[in-house]
Write a protein that holds these residues in place. Sequence first.
Motif, PDB file in Angstrom:
ATOM      1  N   TYR A 117       0.840  -1.193  -0.010  1.00  0.00           N
ATOM      2  CA  TYR A 117       0.081  -0.007  -0.012  1.00  0.00           C
ATOM      3  C   TYR A 117       1.011   1.393  -0.040  1.00  0.00           C
ATOM      4  O   TYR A 117       0.321   2.196  -0.220  1.00  0.00           O
ATOM      5  CB  TYR A 117      -1.197  -0.003   1.112  1.00  0.00           C
ATOM      6  N   LYS A 118       1.886   1.159   0.497  1.00  0.00           N
ATOM      7  CA  LYS A 118       2.882   2.356   0.419  1.00  0.00           C
ATOM      8  C   LYS A 118       3.891   2.260  -0.787  1.00  0.00           C
ATOM      9  O   LYS A 118       4.383   3.473  -0.933  1.00  0.00           O
ATOM     10  CB  LYS A 118       3.781   2.278   1.755  1.00  0.00           C
ATOM     11  N   LEU A 142       0.184   3.293  -5.138  1.00  0.00           N
ATOM     12  CA  LEU A 142      -0.244   4.466  -5.138  1.00  0.00           C
ATOM     13  C   LEU A 142      -0.429   5.351  -6.416  1.00  0.00           C
ATOM     14  O   LEU A 142      -1.164   6.054  -6.690  1.00  0.00           O
ATOM     15  CB  LEU A 142       0.764   5.386  -4.389  1.00  0.00           C
ATOM     16  N   HIS A 143       0.096   4.566  -7.616  1.00  0.00           N
ATOM     17  CA  HIS A 143       0.315   5.246  -9.007  1.00  0.00           C
ATOM     18  C   HIS A 143      -0.923   4.514  -9.804  1.00  0.00           C
ATOM     19  O   HIS A 143      -0.593   4.187 -10.928  1.00  0.00           O
ATOM     20  CB  HIS A 143       1.635   5.132  -9.597  1.00  0.00           C
ATOM     21  N   ASP A 195      -6.292   7.436  -0.389  1.00  0.00           N
ATOM     22  CA  ASP A 195      -4.882   6.854   0.010  1.00  0.00           C
ATOM     23  C   ASP A 195      -4.383   7.285   1.457  1.00  0.00           C
ATOM     24  O   ASP A 195      -4.066   6.754   2.295  1.00  0.00           O
ATOM     25  CB  ASP A 195      -3.944   7.162  -1.217  1.00  0.00           C
ATOM     26  N   GLU A 196      -4.688   8.770   1.673  1.00  0.00           N
ATOM     27  CA  GLU A 196      -4.247   8.991   3.026  1.00  0.00           C
ATOM     28  C   GLU A 196      -4.793   8.471   4.219  1.00  0.00           C
ATOM     29  O   GLU A 196      -4.453   8.431   5.214  1.00  0.00           O
ATOM     30  CB  GLU A 196      -4.473  10.920   3.185  1.00  0.00           C
TER      31      GLU A 196
END
Length: 628
Positions: free
Chosen positions: A205-206, A211-212, A225-226
């Motif tokens: 997830y990081k 994220l992309h 995502d935050e």
Amino acid sequence: MSRKIANGSSCTGCTVILVQNLSDKVEILRRYASPSHYIRGKQAPDYKGEALQELEMLTVNAKEAQEFILMKILESNQATEYLSKFMNGSTNISSFKRHVPVVTYDKVQPYILRIATGEESSILCGEQIVELLRSSGTSRGEPRLMPSILKNLDRRTYLYSLIMPIMNKYISGLDEGKAMYLLFVKAETLTNSGTPIRSVLTSYYKSPHFLHRKHDLYNNYTSPDEVILCPDSQQSMYCQLLCGLVECQHVLRIGAVFASAFLRSISFLEQHWCDLVNDIRIGQLNSSITSPACRLALMNFLASPDPELADQVEAICSCGSWKGILGRLWPNVKYIEAVLTGTMAQYIPMLEFYGGGIPLVCTMYASSESYFGVNLRPLCSPADVSYTILPNMAYFEFIQLEDGLRLTDHEEVIENDKLVSLVDVKVGCYYELVVTTFSGLYRYRVGDVLQVTGFYNQAPQFKFICRRNVILSIDSDKTNEEDLHNSVTTAKKILENRNYLLLEYTSYTDTSTVPGHYVLFWEIKSTHNKSPAPLDAQLLESCCAAAEESLDYVYRRCRAHDKSIGPLEIRLVEVGAFDALMDLLVSHGSSINQYKTPRCIESSLALKLLNSKVIACFFSPRDPECSM
């Protein structure tokens, strides 16, 4: 499914070219063995078709792909201290199979700890170990650390990239809405040498791979995502549920990684829906959410009050029975996704209760050691789920269990010539999984017991049976995870006939008594809209007796004939006891994403906690039958 592959022919909807030239096949295998070309967010526009065609090619050429994978692993890691002990720098596959031993974690752990304290990765792996993945640990209560290299993210992403193309074959229009998946990260730590220690899902997830994904319509989640990356699981869960409720009309899929985590979220919703409704009504986030990132991310979701939606959610949540509530809150949901195999199977009745007919889908098979395979029939019954092993994930071998599930103890030395290759397993037989990875695990016993249910092209399909290293034992009895699950499944039917559901269970062997006995901790819930039938002693004693009758002959002989085991005990715990257990184990290093209720309690802290929640105790009133 068709196994015919010919030039230009169709196979399960994919056009696959028969590769007759050896050099062309090697080039294709080289590409497929290193799936870095297939990172989410960088795919070609028709990547879904390419993904299924690639899956065909891999499974048709499973034997060659496995040999190629092992060759590449040996080339990459030949100079490591670990492999050099057995192969003296050779990359010969036959030498590997003759000389490299089959091992359990205790043999690998010293190398991992040396790397954690600052030694070079080369003692175990030819590439830099960039992180240590903390396993869920809850099968026995002790998290393990698994080495991981940067390219592992490519392999995980490749497997994830197959899920939606497979689902799209069965359910259309999934790119026209959103997914409400409850996803969580765990705060990570650093070794003395600065190497991150994190869960495998936190790692993913990081990563840029997750994220992309902005242009991937099939992975459009309701949660920013935050919010997913908030390390406070309670605040993250609150915000994710709030986002899912605000987007309720657009949600087409709901779920979590494990069924237990999803049910934990439903329990959280039961406790906090009033606050969530109030947030929607006034357009402001509850003051209990203190994470700046979460508050900033939810500003857009709560840009203005929505009293109409608040009234709808309030009416649904306050109606009394929550049977079928998921379909009422999210009316356009097409399926619920979570891991439902192994010990997660015991959550199926509760998911069916809350889902009210929404299909339950189990898509993939993975662990901290390696990702393994996918379910090519995702709409099948959870009881029929089989996973097709992907031959480019790792090198796979198997220990055949000749006598059902009881051939070997987990720690027994396994002779190398006893291992079976991926394509040589036999339908109907049981095996223990052994993996060799690029990141430093060589002939490593994962501990999973699988049964072969068939083949897809050359690639076998497996049903997950249990973890071999979870047992109860007082005398000569050895009760594994499947035995325990089956006995509980039988006993809980008595509850269900009286309008009760077993929410959760675990066990331990109480040797403070003479003789020792099995203890089951049970948390139950009424499903009756009105007053349920009384939960009396006779009912629970009947459950104790039914559980014992369902255990194997050795246990029943020890109980009834040898008198070396005392009557089975059920300790009924108060509602929320297993939530408290989860909080305890998560606070000691387990990830909420990977959390699985331990089926055998070994932690003294966990045992103390559960015993503090006991509200009543019941014992089996009679000896079980012990005839063969």
